[in-house]
Design a protein around this motif. Structure first.
Motif, PDB file in Angstrom:
ATOM      1  N   LEU A 359       0.825  -1.207   0.000  1.00  0.00           N
ATOM      2  CA  LEU A 359       0.000   0.000   0.000  1.00  0.00           C
ATOM      3  C   LEU A 359       0.863   1.263   0.000  1.00  0.00           C
ATOM      4  CD1 LEU A 359      -2.791  -1.047   2.520  1.00  0.00           C
ATOM      5  CD2 LEU A 359      -3.037  -0.679   0.063  1.00  0.00           C
ATOM      6  N   LEU A 360       2.006   1.187   0.700  1.00  0.00           N
ATOM      7  CA  LEU A 360       2.919   2.322   0.677  1.00  0.00           C
ATOM      8  C   LEU A 360       3.470   2.552  -0.729  1.00  0.00           C
ATOM      9  CD1 LEU A 360       4.302   4.487   2.398  1.00  0.00           C
ATOM     10  CD2 LEU A 360       6.138   2.859   2.853  1.00  0.00           C
ATOM     11  N   LEU A 361       3.590   1.466  -1.496  1.00  0.00           N
ATOM     12  CA  LEU A 361       4.085   1.596  -2.862  1.00  0.00           C
ATOM     13  C   LEU A 361       3.120   2.357  -3.772  1.00  0.00           C
ATOM     14  CD1 LEU A 361       5.670  -1.902  -3.616  1.00  0.00           C
ATOM     15  CD2 LEU A 361       6.849   0.267  -3.319  1.00  0.00           C
ATOM     16  N   LEU A 362       1.880   2.559  -3.297  1.00  0.00           N
ATOM     17  CA  LEU A 362       0.939   3.335  -4.111  1.00  0.00           C
ATOM     18  C   LEU A 362       1.508   4.715  -4.417  1.00  0.00           C
ATOM     19  CD1 LEU A 362      -2.468   2.546  -2.369  1.00  0.00           C
ATOM     20  CD2 LEU A 362      -1.357   1.350  -4.240  1.00  0.00           C
ATOM     21  N   ALA A 363       2.358   5.196  -3.526  1.00  0.00           N
ATOM     22  CA  ALA A 363       2.958   6.514  -3.733  1.00  0.00           C
ATOM     23  C   ALA A 363       3.758   6.580  -5.022  1.00  0.00           C
ATOM     24  CB  ALA A 363       3.850   6.883  -2.541  1.00  0.00           C
ATOM     25  N   VAL A 364       4.224   5.431  -5.522  1.00  0.00           N
ATOM     26  CA  VAL A 364       5.039   5.453  -6.731  1.00  0.00           C
ATOM     27  C   VAL A 364       4.199   5.444  -7.993  1.00  0.00           C
ATOM     28  CG1 VAL A 364       6.841   4.200  -5.495  1.00  0.00           C
ATOM     29  CG2 VAL A 364       5.330   2.955  -7.047  1.00  0.00           C
ATOM     30  N   PHE A 365       2.896   5.125  -7.881  1.00  0.00           N
ATOM     31  CA  PHE A 365       2.078   5.046  -9.094  1.00  0.00           C
ATOM     32  C   PHE A 365       1.427   6.370  -9.463  1.00  0.00           C
ATOM     33  CE2 PHE A 365       1.686   0.606  -7.329  1.00  0.00           C
ATOM     34  CZ  PHE A 365       2.724   0.135  -8.110  1.00  0.00           C
ATOM     35  N   VAL A 366       1.243   7.252  -8.479  1.00  0.00           N
ATOM     36  CA  VAL A 366       0.638   8.547  -8.775  1.00  0.00           C
ATOM     37  C   VAL A 366       1.522   9.378  -9.713  1.00  0.00           C
ATOM     38  CG1 VAL A 366      -0.182  10.715  -7.796  1.00  0.00           C
ATOM     39  CG2 VAL A 366      -0.697   8.560  -6.648  1.00  0.00           C
ATOM     40  N   PRO A 367       2.816   9.577  -9.407  1.00  0.00           N
ATOM     41  CA  PRO A 367       3.639  10.349 -10.356  1.00  0.00           C
ATOM     42  C   PRO A 367       3.839   9.629 -11.673  1.00  0.00           C
ATOM     43  CG  PRO A 367       4.998   9.468  -8.581  1.00  0.00           C
ATOM     44  CD  PRO A 367       3.577   9.246  -8.176  1.00  0.00           C
ATOM     45  N   TRP A 368       3.834   8.286 -11.669  1.00  0.00           N
ATOM     46  CA  TRP A 368       3.929   7.565 -12.948  1.00  0.00           C
ATOM     47  C   TRP A 368       2.716   7.877 -13.808  1.00  0.00           C
ATOM     48  CZ3 TRP A 368       0.388   3.977 -14.771  1.00  0.00           C
ATOM     49  CH2 TRP A 368       0.715   3.422 -16.013  1.00  0.00           C
ATOM     50  N   SER A 369       1.521   7.842 -13.223  1.00  0.00           N
ATOM     51  CA  SER A 369       0.304   8.170 -13.975  1.00  0.00           C
ATOM     52  C   SER A 369       0.354   9.597 -14.495  1.00  0.00           C
ATOM     53  CB  SER A 369      -0.942   7.992 -13.092  1.00  0.00           C
ATOM     54  OG  SER A 369      -1.327   6.652 -13.011  1.00  0.00           O
ATOM     55  N   ALA A 370       0.821  10.524 -13.653  1.00  0.00           N
ATOM     56  CA  ALA A 370       0.894  11.920 -14.074  1.00  0.00           C
ATOM     57  C   ALA A 370       1.790  12.075 -15.295  1.00  0.00           C
ATOM     58  CB  ALA A 370       1.412  12.793 -12.920  1.00  0.00           C
ATOM     59  N   VAL A 371       2.971  11.482 -15.246  1.00  0.00           N
ATOM     60  CA  VAL A 371       3.907  11.572 -16.375  1.00  0.00           C
ATOM     61  C   VAL A 371       3.327  10.911 -17.622  1.00  0.00           C
ATOM     62  CG1 VAL A 371       6.151  10.781 -17.230  1.00  0.00           C
ATOM     63  CG2 VAL A 371       5.974  11.776 -14.942  1.00  0.00           C
ATOM     64  N   MET A 409      10.939  13.086  -8.218  1.00  0.00           N
ATOM     65  CA  MET A 409      10.447  14.251  -7.484  1.00  0.00           C
ATOM     66  C   MET A 409       9.014  14.021  -7.019  1.00  0.00           C
ATOM     67  SD  MET A 409       9.248  17.911  -8.932  1.00  0.00           S
ATOM     68  CE  MET A 409       7.805  16.997  -9.492  1.00  0.00           C
ATOM     69  N   GLY A 410       8.175  13.429  -7.892  1.00  0.00           N
ATOM     70  CA  GLY A 410       6.782  13.172  -7.549  1.00  0.00           C
ATOM     71  C   GLY A 410       6.613  12.180  -6.420  1.00  0.00           C
ATOM     72  N   VAL A 411       7.576  11.273  -6.273  1.00  0.00           N
ATOM     73  CA  VAL A 411       7.561  10.337  -5.145  1.00  0.00           C
ATOM     74  C   VAL A 411       8.012  11.038  -3.871  1.00  0.00           C
ATOM     75  CG1 VAL A 411       8.559   8.226  -4.190  1.00  0.00           C
ATOM     76  CG2 VAL A 411       7.907   8.298  -6.603  1.00  0.00           C
ATOM     77  N   VAL A 412       9.135  11.741  -3.962  1.00  0.00           N
ATOM     78  CA  VAL A 412       9.731  12.377  -2.776  1.00  0.00           C
ATOM     79  C   VAL A 412       8.821  13.444  -2.197  1.00  0.00           C
ATOM     80  CG1 VAL A 412      11.661  13.799  -1.971  1.00  0.00           C
ATOM     81  CG2 VAL A 412      12.081  11.872  -3.519  1.00  0.00           C
ATOM     82  N   ILE A 413       8.146  14.194  -3.056  1.00  0.00           N
ATOM     83  CA  ILE A 413       7.325  15.310  -2.576  1.00  0.00           C
ATOM     84  C   ILE A 413       6.150  14.831  -1.739  1.00  0.00           C
ATOM     85  CG2 ILE A 413       5.665  15.483  -4.487  1.00  0.00           C
ATOM     86  CD1 ILE A 413       6.087  18.508  -4.408  1.00  0.00           C
ATOM     87  N   GLN A 414       5.792  13.553  -1.874  1.00  0.00           N
ATOM     88  CA  GLN A 414       4.667  13.009  -1.104  1.00  0.00           C
ATOM     89  C   GLN A 414       5.026  12.706   0.348  1.00  0.00           C
ATOM     90  OE1 GLN A 414       2.128   9.985  -3.301  1.00  0.00           O
ATOM     91  NE2 GLN A 414       3.899  10.052  -4.644  1.00  0.00           N
ATOM     92  N   ILE A 415       6.303  12.499   0.627  1.00  0.00           N
ATOM     93  CA  ILE A 415       6.720  11.970   1.933  1.00  0.00           C
ATOM     94  C   ILE A 415       6.163  12.773   3.113  1.00  0.00           C
ATOM     95  CG2 ILE A 415       8.714  11.527   3.404  1.00  0.00           C
ATOM     96  CD1 ILE A 415      10.261  10.701   0.875  1.00  0.00           C
ATOM     97  N   TRP A 438      -1.345  12.115  -2.529  1.00  0.00           N
ATOM     98  CA  TRP A 438      -1.603  11.780  -3.926  1.00  0.00           C
ATOM     99  C   TRP A 438      -2.046  12.998  -4.727  1.00  0.00           C
ATOM    100  CZ3 TRP A 438      -6.708  11.977  -5.884  1.00  0.00           C
ATOM    101  CH2 TRP A 438      -7.698  12.219  -4.911  1.00  0.00           C
ATOM    102  N   ILE A 439      -2.793  13.893  -4.091  1.00  0.00           N
ATOM    103  CA  ILE A 439      -3.232  15.115  -4.776  1.00  0.00           C
ATOM    104  C   ILE A 439      -2.034  16.011  -5.056  1.00  0.00           C
ATOM    105  CG2 ILE A 439      -4.678  17.167  -4.612  1.00  0.00           C
ATOM    106  CD1 ILE A 439      -6.519  15.607  -2.733  1.00  0.00           C
ATOM    107  N   VAL A 440      -1.182  16.179  -4.048  1.00  0.00           N
ATOM    108  CA  VAL A 440       0.021  17.010  -4.200  1.00  0.00           C
ATOM    109  C   VAL A 440       0.904  16.465  -5.322  1.00  0.00           C
ATOM    110  CG1 VAL A 440       2.150  17.777  -3.074  1.00  0.00           C
ATOM    111  CG2 VAL A 440      -0.014  17.774  -1.805  1.00  0.00           C
ATOM    112  N   SER A 441       1.132  15.149  -5.303  1.00  0.00           N
ATOM    113  CA  SER A 441       2.009  14.552  -6.306  1.00  0.00           C
ATOM    114  C   SER A 441       1.427  14.657  -7.706  1.00  0.00           C
ATOM    115  CB  SER A 441       2.264  13.083  -5.964  1.00  0.00           C
ATOM    116  OG  SER A 441       3.097  12.490  -6.925  1.00  0.00           O
ATOM    117  N   LEU A 442       0.134  14.395  -7.832  1.00  0.00           N
ATOM    118  CA  LEU A 442      -0.515  14.443  -9.150  1.00  0.00           C
ATOM    119  C   LEU A 442      -0.414  15.832  -9.752  1.00  0.00           C
ATOM    120  CD1 LEU A 442      -2.128  12.440 -10.959  1.00  0.00           C
ATOM    121  CD2 LEU A 442      -4.204  13.384  -9.956  1.00  0.00           C
ATOM    122  N   VAL A 443      -0.683  16.851  -8.957  1.00  0.00           N
ATOM    123  CA  VAL A 443      -0.681  18.230  -9.452  1.00  0.00           C
ATOM    124  C   VAL A 443       0.735  18.714  -9.726  1.00  0.00           C
ATOM    125  CG1 VAL A 443      -1.220  20.614  -8.864  1.00  0.00           C
ATOM    126  CG2 VAL A 443      -2.867  18.800  -8.338  1.00  0.00           C
TER     127      VAL A 443
END
Length: 486
Positions: A359-371, A409-415, A438-443
């Motif tokens: 579930l913590l790995l979900l953080a890596v899929f948000v910036p991937w989707s954005a890109v 950057m999209g992963v790190v900014i979520q921490i 997830w909102i912060v990273s997506l935007v």
């Protein structure tokens, strides 16, 4: 002769393609198939758990239901936009990442996706194994796990068409089964008492949104795998809406059920399978079948997507774009066996910790989707050089450091914004537990990546497809499979 005819008939239904593009001559079906597949994959026991967690983490029942609905809608939009790429490209989802990250650079998100597939496959196998054991009346854990693993491997080997068929069956069984469970819940409990137990807070609303949005966005690496055989003239809107409605409605129904059973004080979270069987009463065996059919649908997606992600990762470094049917079967069976091994050997505590890690790995899929989505819809604008996806010397190169940098950057900014079982960031704590990572990273990832990609991406003037030689190659692979089975 009869055995040879049977083997030949079976082989004609077994999928032979892996990570190569599906030519127009093999396209078939309508986008309505996306609705039943994703409805069946979401109306299942793990989605019920996800909904129940909103209450466990402190949300009032109505707050949880509304938050889960908003999150399902927002996350479902992102997920369904990936589905619309399938008919246009005719490619598995994750190989399209090479456009943004480079042929070898795409290995970074791919490795994390493979770990996610394995984790979800293992935990799903445990739950389904318990349901099968209860159906058979046996106490030995490995019996149900082995049976479920065998079913998963068979469906994933046969491939695309059978996976969609299983999704349709799971949809019908799921509607009937969860409808009956809801009826039993309202007859055995005073459901009205589930509401108003706690005050409304913005933090729990946002947390509920994060649970369901994260649920939806974990499907982003899967979704085009199951729309890539649709004709290329399939409307983007049709593929989008069928996927979106199937996924969000199925998930919301299951999660709402989870909210109610958690708020009413049942022992669902301690024994998910047992609770649903007890709630069903005399029809417990049928409810166990509902659990198995729903988990089979999503577990086949894990096995199918897992083997293609492994092949995609490996092929980035050996320049292969086609694999034999035998290789395909070996990778699928190997993946399923590994997930079964994790399910068999892991303790219950380990599985819970492993699930939290996934579930913590979900953080890596948000910036991937954005890109991926910003590039596809706003930069490349659906123009892809498909042959170049299979060579590090081509248009997309080995590594795209702009995309990789934005991704990291999209992963790190979520921490600082994370509120997960394994880690709580300082900003999330300051927001009283609200998780807006997830909102912060997506935007932020989208806004940073877009102008950089506009300047650096080598976008072709139009879509570039492989040569027509792909069709004879497919026929050769099908012939090879028929020969090996015969």
């Amino acid at each position: 002769m009869s055995n040879q005819s049977t083997a030949t008939g079976l082989a004609s239904h077994v999928e032979t393609r892996t990570i190569d593009m599906v030519p127009e001559s093999e396209r078939h079906g309508t986008s309505h198939s996306q609705m039943t597949l994703w409805f069946g994959a979401n109306l299942q026991i793990t989605a019920v758990v996800d909904g129940a967690l909103a209450v466990v983490f402190g949300a009032e029942a109505m707050t949880a239901i509304i938050g889960l609905l908003i999150g399902n809608i927002l996350g479902g939009i992102v997920m369904a936009l990936h589905s619309a790429q399938g008919p246009r490209l005719g490619l598995p989802q994750m190989i399209s990442s090479r456009v943004q990250f480079g042929v070898k650079g795409a290995a970074l998100p791919l490795l994390l996706v493979i770990l996610m597939y394995l984790g979800f496959a293992a935990t799903g196998t445990v739950l389904s194994g318990q349901a099968i054991n209860r159906m058979l009346g046996v106490d030995t854990p490995y019996v149900g796990i082995l049976i479920f693993g065998g079913l998963t491997a068979f469906v994933a080997v046969v491939g695309y068409k059978l996976i969609h068929t299983v999704g349709r069956i799971a949809t019908v069984i799921g509607i009937l089964g969860f409808g009956y469970l809801a009826w039993q819940l309202f007859h055995q409990y005073d459901v009205a008492t589930a509401f108003g137990q706690k005050p409304f807070t913005w933090a729990t609303l946002l947390l509920s949104m994060a649970l369901s949005a994260g649920w939806q966005m974990t499907f982003a690496p899967y979704v085009a795998d199951y729309s890539r055989y649709l004709p290329s003239n399939t409307l983007v809107s049709s593929s989008f809406w069928n996927t979106f409605l199937g996924s969000t409605i199925g998930a919301q129904l299951a999660m709402t059920f989870g909210v109610l059973v958690a708020a009413l004080g049942g022992n669902f979270l301690k024994n998910q399978v047992g609770f649903m069987g007890e709630l069903a009463g005399p029809l417990a065996v049928l409810i166990y079948l509902v659990i198995v059919s729903g988990k089979l649908t999503v577990n086949c997606l894990n096995a199918y997507g897992g083997f293609m992600s492994i092949l995609t990762t490996a092929s980035g470094f050996n320049a292969k774009k086609q694999f034999s049917p035998t290789t395909r079967v070996v990778y699928i069976v190997g993946f399923v066996m590994l997930s079964m091994l994790v399910a068999l050997m892991a303790s219950a505590d380990f599985l819970n910790n492993f699930k939290n890690f996934v579930l913590l790995l979900l953080a890596v899929f948000v910036p991937w989707s954005a890109v991926n989505l910003v590039d596809y819809y706003l930069v490349s604008k659906e123009k892809v050089d498909i042959p170049a996806l299979y060579s590090a010397e081509g248009r997309y190169g080995a590594y795209n450091w702009v995309a990789l940098g934005c991704y990291v950057m999209g992963v790190v900014i979520q921490i600082p914004f994370l509120n997960q079982a394994m880690y709580k960031g300082p900003i999330a704590v300051a927001l009283h537990g609200a998780d807006i990572s997830w909102i912060v990273s997506l935007v932020v990832t989208s806004l940073v990546y877009y102008p950089l990609a506009k300047r650096s991406m080598k976008v072709p003037a139009q879509m570039i497809y492989p040569t027509p030689a792909a069709a004879p190659a497919a026929a050769s692979r099908a012939s090879e499979l028929r020969t090996s089975l015969a």
